[in-house]
Enzyme design. Sequence first.
Site, PDB file in Angstrom:
ATOM      1  N   GLY A 184       0.792  -1.216   0.000  1.00  0.00           N
ATOM      2  CA  GLY A 184       0.000   0.000   0.000  1.00  0.00           C
ATOM      3  C   GLY A 184       0.831   1.276   0.000  1.00  0.00           C
ATOM      4  O   GLY A 184       2.069   1.247   0.100  1.00  0.00           O
ATOM      5  N   HIS A 185       0.129   2.405  -0.077  1.00  0.00           N
ATOM      6  CA  HIS A 185       0.798   3.703  -0.142  1.00  0.00           C
ATOM      7  C   HIS A 185       1.557   4.002   1.146  1.00  0.00           C
ATOM      8  O   HIS A 185       1.138   3.640   2.241  1.00  0.00           O
ATOM      9  CB  HIS A 185      -0.225   4.816  -0.425  1.00  0.00           C
ATOM     10  N   ASN A 186       2.712   4.656   0.984  1.00  0.00           N
ATOM     11  CA  ASN A 186       3.589   5.107   2.081  1.00  0.00           C
ATOM     12  C   ASN A 186       4.302   3.976   2.813  1.00  0.00           C
ATOM     13  O   ASN A 186       5.021   4.234   3.784  1.00  0.00           O
ATOM     14  CB  ASN A 186       2.823   5.927   3.127  1.00  0.00           C
TER      15      ASN A 186
END
Length: 363
Positions: A258-260
Amino acid sequence: MGFTVKEIAAALGAKAVGDVDLSVTHAAEPADASPTALALAMNPDYGDTLINGSAQVAVLWDGADWQALGLKAAIIVARPRYAMSSLTKLMDQGPDIEPGIHSTAVIDPTAEIGKNATIGAFVVIGHLVKIGDNARIASHVSIAKGSSLGSDILLHAGVRIGPFVSIGDRFIAQANATIGGDGFSFVTPEKSSVEKVRENLGDQGDINQQSWTRIYSLGNVEIGDDVEVGSNSTLDRGTIRATRIGRGTKIDNLVQVGHNVQIGEDCLLCGLVGVAGSARIGNRVILGGQVGVSDNIFVGDDVVAGGATKIFSNAPAGRVLLGSPAMKMESQIEIQKALRRLPRLMRQFSELQKSVSKNGEKD
């Protein structure tokens, strides 16, 4: 295409015995090995199969009596599974990509392509993309604007690289991997049910009908040297800061990052792993198949999580985890043993309860 016993032993850094000039064309399991195959018989269990089979050359376990097994030559290895890495590298012919740049490839004039590039049919390379030397890019790959890829990369068919992605040397992406898609991030005007549940541990409170609004991904993806990503895996770009994958990390098929997310060096993420947004994973972490990691938590260095483990909270360095929710593997095993005993314990409890009731009635 053939390899002599001497050539294979040199590639493996192993000892060759017998007729080292014999040539083999391919590797095979002992039961299927023809006279021109290299039989992979790396433990004593394969002894009878070799004696009764057709193989003339084999890779054998340390201490094996190759002559007693009826072979003409053999390669002796101390650590068979590690020897497989060198053997398969030697024999792997790689993807079928014609040398040079295919006439149907679309390459933006501002893109910089390194020396000795091999670029297949219908590849699209965007504005200001930089690619290092000796790149091998199979058909139908797209690389979006501003991305930078190092030397000796291999992109299999259908790989998608989003904009402004940064990738190191010797990167390998299997077919249809996607690097740098938008993160899954949405918000509501007022607190959503998810936010309320997190605060109250299960209580939604007053339900408020509202629609989701996208939070766009302005960050990118940064990948170190010697990273591999499997088929149909996806690595989302960060919301503001970059999603980062450390040097030497290997990601299997059908993995979602996922993001980050921040992943350290030399990690292994097996098939169907899901790592939720903003999770941080240390170095040398191994996540077995179907492991899930919740958002915004930290998994320490050298953690090993068995298949289908669900990690909902921070995991200290060196911990071996199993189960849902994740706990120490030995504790989870004890719990599973106890669960299997529950039906018998309940029968015993019921019998004791009846006995106590009868004694009470007599009194």
